[in-house]
Design a protein around this motif. Structure first.
Motif, mmCIF file in Angstrom:
data_model
loop_
_atom_site.group_PDB
_atom_site.id
_atom_site.type_symbol
_atom_site.label_atom_id
_atom_site.label_comp_id
_atom_site.label_asym_id
_atom_site.label_seq_id
_atom_site.Cartn_x
_atom_site.Cartn_y
_atom_site.Cartn_z
ATOM 1 N N GLY A 1 -17.485 -5.322 8.780
ATOM 2 C CA GLY A 1 -16.305 -5.946 8.208
ATOM 3 C C GLY A 1 -15.449 -5.004 7.404
ATOM 4 O O GLY A 1 -15.083 -3.924 7.876
ATOM 5 N N PRO A 2 -15.104 -5.391 6.162
ATOM 6 C CA PRO A 2 -14.152 -4.595 5.389
ATOM 7 C C PRO A 2 -14.661 -3.195 5.064
ATOM 8 O O PRO A 2 -13.873 -2.287 4.848
ATOM 9 N N LEU A 3 -15.988 -3.002 5.070
ATOM 10 C CA LEU A 3 -16.509 -1.669 4.747
ATOM 11 C C LEU A 3 -16.029 -0.630 5.747
ATOM 12 O O LEU A 3 -15.799 0.522 5.406
ATOM 13 N N THR A 4 -15.925 -1.046 7.012
ATOM 14 C CA THR A 4 -15.498 -0.070 8.015
ATOM 15 C C THR A 4 -14.021 -0.201 8.346
ATOM 16 O O THR A 4 -13.421 0.698 8.893
ATOM 17 N N ARG A 5 -13.447 -1.344 7.996
ATOM 18 C CA ARG A 5 -12.044 -1.550 8.337
ATOM 19 C C ARG A 5 -11.142 -0.752 7.396
ATOM 20 O O ARG A 5 -10.130 -0.197 7.776
ATOM 21 N N ASN A 6 -11.579 -0.683 6.144
ATOM 22 C CA ASN A 6 -10.748 -0.066 5.122
ATOM 23 C C ASN A 6 -10.896 1.447 5.135
ATOM 24 O O ASN A 6 -12.011 1.969 5.114
ATOM 25 N N TYR A 7 -9.791 2.154 5.158
ATOM 26 C CA TYR A 7 -9.865 3.598 5.252
ATOM 27 C C TYR A 7 -10.086 4.277 3.917
ATOM 28 O O TYR A 7 -10.521 5.423 3.879
ATOM 29 N N TYR A 8 -9.825 3.578 2.808
ATOM 30 C CA TYR A 8 -10.159 4.161 1.495
ATOM 31 C C TYR A 8 -11.658 4.372 1.400
ATOM 32 O O TYR A 8 -12.142 5.408 0.939
ATOM 33 N N ILE A 9 -12.385 3.330 1.868
ATOM 34 C CA ILE A 9 -13.845 3.426 1.799
ATOM 35 C C ILE A 9 -14.331 4.560 2.685
ATOM 36 O O ILE A 9 -15.229 5.331 2.328
ATOM 37 N N ARG A 10 -13.722 4.688 3.879
ATOM 38 C CA ARG A 10 -14.146 5.775 4.765
ATOM 39 C C ARG A 10 -13.860 7.133 4.152
ATOM 40 O O ARG A 10 -14.666 8.056 4.262
ATOM 41 N N ALA A 11 -12.687 7.262 3.526
ATOM 42 C CA ALA A 11 -12.337 8.548 2.912
ATOM 43 C C ALA A 11 -13.369 8.897 1.844
ATOM 44 O O ALA A 11 -13.860 10.029 1.777
ATOM 45 N N ILE B 1 -7.417 13.317 5.410
ATOM 46 C CA ILE B 1 -6.510 12.660 6.355
ATOM 47 C C ILE B 1 -6.727 11.149 6.342
ATOM 48 O O ILE B 1 -5.775 10.367 6.460
ATOM 49 N N TYR B 2 -7.993 10.725 6.186
ATOM 50 C CA TYR B 2 -8.251 9.285 6.092
ATOM 51 C C TYR B 2 -7.602 8.694 4.845
ATOM 52 O O TYR B 2 -7.101 7.566 4.854
ATOM 53 N N LEU B 3 -7.620 9.492 3.759
ATOM 54 C CA LEU B 3 -6.977 9.012 2.535
ATOM 55 C C LEU B 3 -5.489 8.800 2.781
ATOM 56 O O LEU B 3 -4.900 7.786 2.380
ATOM 57 N N LEU B 4 -4.897 9.746 3.478
ATOM 58 C CA LEU B 4 -3.479 9.626 3.822
ATOM 59 C C LEU B 4 -3.232 8.377 4.664
ATOM 60 O O LEU B 4 -2.272 7.627 4.444
ATOM 61 N N ALA B 5 -4.137 8.130 5.606
ATOM 62 C CA ALA B 5 -3.994 6.939 6.454
ATOM 63 C C ALA B 5 -4.104 5.673 5.616
ATOM 64 O O ALA B 5 -3.354 4.710 5.812
ATOM 65 N N ALA B 6 -5.056 5.685 4.672
ATOM 66 C CA ALA B 6 -5.261 4.492 3.843
ATOM 67 C C ALA B 6 -4.039 4.224 2.975
ATOM 68 O O ALA B 6 -3.599 3.084 2.827
ATOM 69 N N VAL B 7 -3.465 5.295 2.431
ATOM 70 C CA VAL B 7 -2.281 5.143 1.587
ATOM 71 C C VAL B 7 -1.140 4.527 2.388
ATOM 72 O O VAL B 7 -0.346 3.740 1.875
ATOM 73 N N ARG B 8 -1.076 4.858 3.692
ATOM 74 C CA ARG B 8 -0.006 4.307 4.519
ATOM 75 C C ARG B 8 -0.353 2.936 5.064
ATOM 76 O O ARG B 8 0.347 2.413 5.910
ATOM 77 N N GLY B 9 -1.486 2.378 4.577
ATOM 78 C CA GLY B 9 -1.784 0.995 4.929
ATOM 79 C C GLY B 9 -2.416 0.802 6.286
ATOM 80 O O GLY B 9 -2.419 -0.304 6.831
ATOM 81 N N GLU B 10 -2.977 1.868 6.874
ATOM 82 C CA GLU B 10 -3.576 1.669 8.197
ATOM 83 C C GLU B 10 -4.956 1.047 8.062
ATOM 84 O O GLU B 10 -5.588 1.129 7.017
ATOM 85 N N GLN B 11 -5.403 0.453 9.158
ATOM 86 C CA GLN B 11 -6.722 -0.195 9.147
ATOM 87 C C GLN B 11 -7.430 0.083 10.461
ATOM 88 O O GLN B 11 -6.774 0.288 11.484
ATOM 89 N N TRP B 12 -8.764 0.000 10.435
ATOM 90 C CA TRP B 12 -9.501 0.172 11.683
ATOM 91 C C TRP B 12 -9.653 -1.177 12.349
ATOM 92 O O TRP B 12 -10.269 -2.084 11.802
ATOM 93 N N LEU B 13 -9.070 -1.305 13.529
ATOM 94 C CA LEU B 13 -9.213 -2.564 14.257
ATOM 95 C C LEU B 13 -9.925 -2.266 15.560
ATOM 96 O O LEU B 13 -9.564 -1.329 16.252
ATOM 97 N N PRO B 14 -10.938 -3.072 15.875
ATOM 98 C CA PRO B 14 -11.723 -2.732 17.066
ATOM 99 C C PRO B 14 -10.955 -2.995 18.351
ATOM 100 O O PRO B 14 -10.107 -3.880 18.404
#
Lengths: 564, 187
Positions: free
Chosen positions: B81-91, B120-133
């Motif tokens: 769920g949100p643990l993998t969807r959110n890119y802040y957490i991944r960064a 780069i993931y942090l940059l993606a998270a800042v721009r509001g991107e999300q991981w969608l399967p």
């Protein structure tokens, strides 16, 4: 088999020669480090030393090669001169990007081997310093402790660790930097990134500048050391290595050995191509300074923008492409577009499909969304590099030609067909090509519009001249909506096609290539048929297969593919 | 650079870092280097990162290119769920995972590459991107149009069989007009 050889033979030969040189360099330099000069180095490092040096030599070779396929102006010039001798040799130059990628993969492979071997080297050098007093590696590591010049082990004290040493030697630091640059370049060059986000690929790829600077500096520290010639004459390693406890003592035969590093070699390999590449960029820059005027902007359906331009001294041939730059959108981006005008026209034009950031920007700059007349000075300044030649130039060298374009891939053929029309109008132009079969596969009807005008024109001209046989074209609509299907069915019997307005009816679905090739082969025995495709890879594969299977003794199909 | 999805590049970079970390770890353990425990960590972290990053997410427009055989991993990764969807957490995860790699030489390269992926993931998270399967879309059941409310109970009224047979000489007379307009869906 013979025809596959004709189509692919030269490519296979080039690849085999390249692999052969790689293998030779690897083995040669591996053996070069098994000599007496490196006896003591190997006493510490084992065979991790030659395993590191052999890929280094291959890396020198491949880094020399990698810049050459992307010097497109140089290649264009070469292509022009080679074309007079051999058409198939010239076609090899079309595959420059494929070769660039192959060399890049080889660089990645050798980098991996090189780094893995050096991991062992660093570990063993460290181990030698940490050893007890009574081992050969330890004694060897103490050589040069006084003057710090004739040492063997680059790790000078036991009071450190390999990571720290790596970051404080020139070789180690440059190694990390260039490896990082290489990895970033590779990850951003993946197909997914390149096709969707071209800018990320293009900007990151410029890390190659750092890569080459680091590469040249990588050997400056002379960290790979072997016994000096002078020392070898006094101290024979094979005899003296057993008596390492007593080197240099007054009563013994063996003095302490001296070591020195190899001078850096990489610059000798890469300086030539680097110079050529600098010239290439200079040529591109000079060409870009030439003034280009946009004379007409046409907005077509399905988000296609046509730009007609003029530039002093611009000469083109059919099916060539140019690189466009628009400084007001981006200073650094150059994007390739096929020319859709014929050489006989007084201007040159490109049809651009609006799909990404840059094309969207161009659309706005040219005021494509506004109707009415725009002031000429409001149009953006553009720069043009090119034109560069591709396979389509060869079209008129074949007696019979099959042109296959999918969707926007029809653009190079627009240029060819226009040129055909002009040549026919001026009857004094002798045309070698006797028959053109044109196939256009399109998923939507709106895309026909700008091209349909051209075909209508041609149809009329050919009817007037009575030579309707020269060009036979087939348009295939590969996708349609239910509503449209009803419309087609109802108007099936009409004289002109309901979609294009042409006399030649639009066909639905995908062509049956087998029967097409069969019928063309039967009609034109004894000739070479050039098959030209601009479209997706899947179509290229199936057409290539058809070319191979239908090429018999009487008729040969030669396959040419365009791609960006 | 309006339309670039940084997460796509971060994903490639992170996958490469995982592989590099794994390779460095294997060399460290197999060669029995000093402090090989860090290399063992590199193997474990490398495998974990490869498994996490192998399934590619789909782009904002909804389409995406799948890596071969990624379906099983997509389902696993989606389950968090949100643990993998959110890119802040991944960064953050990648930044934390890369630190132990800095201690020995074998895993240093993997560490630095992973750090870059994290940025780069942090940059993606800042721009509001999300991981969608990327999941196979279930075919939407075609709903019948507005005019078809219920299936008919009785067969339609038809003239007798003799008249129904279309006669070639009388196409006009044999034409049959449907009394009720039937509209398909507009799509």
């Amino acid at each position: 088999m013979r025809n596959w050889l004709e189509n692919e033979g030269l490519s296979i030969f080039v690849i085999l020669v390249w692999l052969g040189i790689n293998a030779f360099l690897f083995v040669y330099f591996y053996i070069a480090f098994l000599t007496d000069r490196f006896f003591y180095t190997r006493a510490i490092l084992g065979d991790a030393l030659p395993w590191a040096r052999a890929p280094a030599a291959c890396l020198n070779f491949n880094c020399m090669l990698i810049l050459l396929p992307v010097c497109r102006n140089l290649l264009s010039f070469l292509r022009g001169s080679v074309q007079r001798c051999s058409r198939s040799a010239a076609r090899q130059l079309d595959r420059n990007l494929t070769f660039h990628k192959l060399v890049a993969y080889m660089i990645a492979l050798h980098t991996a081997i090189h780094i893995l071997a050096h991991l062992f080297n660093f570990e063993r050098f460290m181990g030698a310093q940490l050893d007890s007093n009574s081992t050969l590696p330890y004694v060897l590591s103490q050589v040069g402790n006084g003057d710090n010049r004739s040492f063997l082990n680059p790790i000078r004290t036991a009071d450190t660790n390999p990571t720290y040493v790596m970051f404080t030697t020139i070789a180690g630091l440059t190694g990390v930097v260039i490896t990082l640059a290489l990895i970033l370049m590779i990850t951003s060059s993946m197909e997914v990134i390149r096709r969707s986000y071209y800018e990320v690929f293009w900007f990151t790829h410029h890390l190659f500048v750092i890569f080459f600077i680091g590469l040249v500096l990588h050997g400056v520290g002379r960290i790979v050391r072997g016994q000096t010639a002078e020392s070898l004459s006094e101290h024979n390693p094979k005899e003296c290595s057993q008596h390492y406890q007593t080197w240099g003592e007054n009563s013994t035969v063996c003095p302490v050995p001296n070591f020195a590093g190899n001078p850096p070699m990489t610059w000798k390999w890469v300086v030539g191509p680097m110079f050529l590449y600098v010239c290439e960029r200079l040529v591109r820059f000079i060409r870009s300074q030439q003034k280009v005027v946009i004379t007409k902007v046409v907005m077509h359906p399905s988000r296609t923008l046509e730009l007609q331009m003029r530039m002093k001294g611009f000469k083109m041939e059919v099916g060539q492409y140019i690189f466009l730059q628009c400084p007001s959108i981006s200073q650094l981006e150059w994007h390739p577009f096929t020319l859709t005008s014929a050489p006989e026209e007084d201007h040159f034009s490109v049809h651009i499909r609006i799909v990404g950031d840059w094309t969207e920007g161009l659309y706005k700059e040219c005021a494509g969304d506004k109707k009415g007349v725009q002031e000429a000075w409001k149009l953006p300044k553009v720069a043009v590099d090119g034109p560069f030649g591709t396979a389509s130039e060869d079209v008129f060298r074949y007696e019979v030609v099959m042109l296959v374009g999918a969707g926007i891939g029809v653009t190079p053929f627009a240029s060819i067909l226009k040129s055909v029309w002009y040549k026919y109008v001026h009857e004094n132009a002798k045309v070698f090509t006797k028959k053109i079969y044109f196939y256009w596969l399109c998923p939507e009807t709106q895309a026909f519009e700008w091209f349909a005008d051209l075909l209508q024109c041609l149809e009329r001209q050919m009817a007037e001249k009575g030579s309707t046989d020269f060009l036979s074209y087939n348009i295939y609509l590969t996708r349609w909506k239910e509503k449209e299907a009803a419309h087609f069915t109802v108007h099936h019997e009409a004289e002109n096609d309901p979609i294009t307005g042409l006399k030649q009816k639009t066909l639905y679905g995908k062509p049956n290539w087998n029967s097409e090739f069969n019928s063309i082969g039967a009609k034109h025995k004894g000739s070479k048929v050039g098959v030209f495709l601009c479209g997706p890879p899947a179509l290229a594969e199936s057409l290539e297969k058809q070319c191979h299977s239908h090429s018999q003794s009487e008729v040969k199909f030669i396959f040419n593919k365009e791609n960006f | 650079m309006g339309k670039i999805e940084w997460a796509m590049w971060a994903n490639e970079q992170a996958l490469a870092s995982g592989l590099i970390l794994l390779t460095g770890g294997i060399v460290g353990v197999a060669g029995q280097f000093r402090n090989w425990q860090f290399a063992a960590y590199g193997i474990a972290a490398g495998i974990f990162i490869c498994l996490l990053e192998y399934p590619r997410g789909c782009k904002a427009k909804g389409n995406g290119v799948q890596r071969p055989g990624q379906y099983c991993l997509t389902v696993c990764v989606k389950a968090f769920g949100p643990l993998t969807r959110n890119y802040y957490i991944r960064a953050l995860l990648h930044a934390a995972l890369c630190v132990p790699g800095a201690f020995i030489l074998c895993t240093v390269l993997g560490c630095v590459c992973l750090a870059i992926a994290s940025i780069i993931y942090l940059l993606a998270a800042v721009r509001g991107e999300q991981w969608l399967p990327i999941l196979p879309r279930a075919e939407p059941r075609e709903k019948p149009g507005e005019s078809i409310k219920e299936p008919p109970q009785n067969p339609p009224p038809r003239p007798p069989a003799e008249m129904r047979r279309k006669r070639a000489e009388d196409m006009e007379g044999a034409a049959y007009t449907n009394p009720m307009p039937v509209m398909p869906n507009e799509y």
